[in-house]
Write a protein that holds these residues in place. Sequence first.
Motif, PDB file in Angstrom:
ATOM      1  N   ALA A 153       5.552   2.823  -3.587  1.00  0.00           N
ATOM      2  CA  ALA A 153       5.271   2.139  -4.861  1.00  0.00           C
ATOM      3  C   ALA A 153       4.266   1.007  -4.658  1.00  0.00           C
ATOM      4  N   LEU A 154       4.387   0.275  -3.550  1.00  0.00           N
ATOM      5  CA  LEU A 154       3.427  -0.795  -3.261  1.00  0.00           C
ATOM      6  C   LEU A 154       2.031  -0.238  -3.045  1.00  0.00           C
ATOM      7  N   ARG A 155       1.946   0.831  -2.278  1.00  0.00           N
ATOM      8  CA  ARG A 155       0.632   1.447  -2.044  1.00  0.00           C
ATOM      9  C   ARG A 155      -0.011   1.870  -3.362  1.00  0.00           C
ATOM     10  N   LYS A 156       0.782   2.494  -4.212  1.00  0.00           N
ATOM     11  CA  LYS A 156       0.264   2.952  -5.502  1.00  0.00           C
ATOM     12  C   LYS A 156      -0.187   1.761  -6.349  1.00  0.00           C
ATOM     13  N   ALA A 157       0.656   0.714  -6.420  1.00  0.00           N
ATOM     14  CA  ALA A 157       0.316  -0.458  -7.228  1.00  0.00           C
ATOM     15  C   ALA A 157      -0.922  -1.182  -6.701  1.00  0.00           C
ATOM     16  N   MET A 158      -1.089  -1.160  -5.379  1.00  0.00           N
ATOM     17  CA  MET A 158      -2.220  -1.855  -4.762  1.00  0.00           C
ATOM     18  C   MET A 158      -3.462  -0.970  -4.641  1.00  0.00           C
ATOM     19  N   GLY A 159      -3.298   0.342  -4.981  1.00  0.00           N
ATOM     20  CA  GLY A 159      -4.429   1.257  -4.872  1.00  0.00           C
ATOM     21  C   GLY A 159      -4.828   1.511  -3.426  1.00  0.00           C
ATOM     22  N   VAL A 160      -3.838   1.531  -2.553  1.00  0.00           N
ATOM     23  CA  VAL A 160      -4.099   1.730  -1.129  1.00  0.00           C
ATOM     24  C   VAL A 160      -3.648   3.128  -0.740  1.00  0.00           C
TER      25      VAL A 160
END
Length: 170
Positions: A153-160
Amino acid sequence: MPAPSPENLALWFARHGPGLVLLARQRLGADEAEDVVQEVFVKLARLQDIPRDPAGYLFAAVRNGCRSRLRGRLRRRRRETVAARDRAGWFEPDESMSLDAARAEAALRGLPVAQREALVLRLWGGLSVSQAAEALGVGKVTVHRRQQAGLAALRKAMGVERTEPAGASR
């Protein structure tokens, strides 16, 4: 004069209670108004001597109690405002990192609490899966799943995009 008797307190409460609550409600919410009136009667019960004018005493004490509550609210609001303004973010900015600390904090705040806790314990707390599981009162598999879901979820939110170490395969 002697201390107020239970009978006197009951009589004064029956006679003046509704007016005291009404006075307090003009300045405070209903629950707080009743609390102030109750506190005044507790103080009155502890007095060594009956006041010369019990009604006057009660109304003055309720008025003063309301003023004290309002001053307390104002002090608390000021402290909270200063604390919120001076509060540091969750992450220390690091110019050498390509990570936007404000975005990372917002993304982390957006996670469900369970995922956020697992990530914080594992990544920032440095706990093993077993230690995190014990701290959270869940199984090791649950901690691992929460951590993985949180990272995704963090990767998705950060666009990483996820990067695999050299030689690693899925």
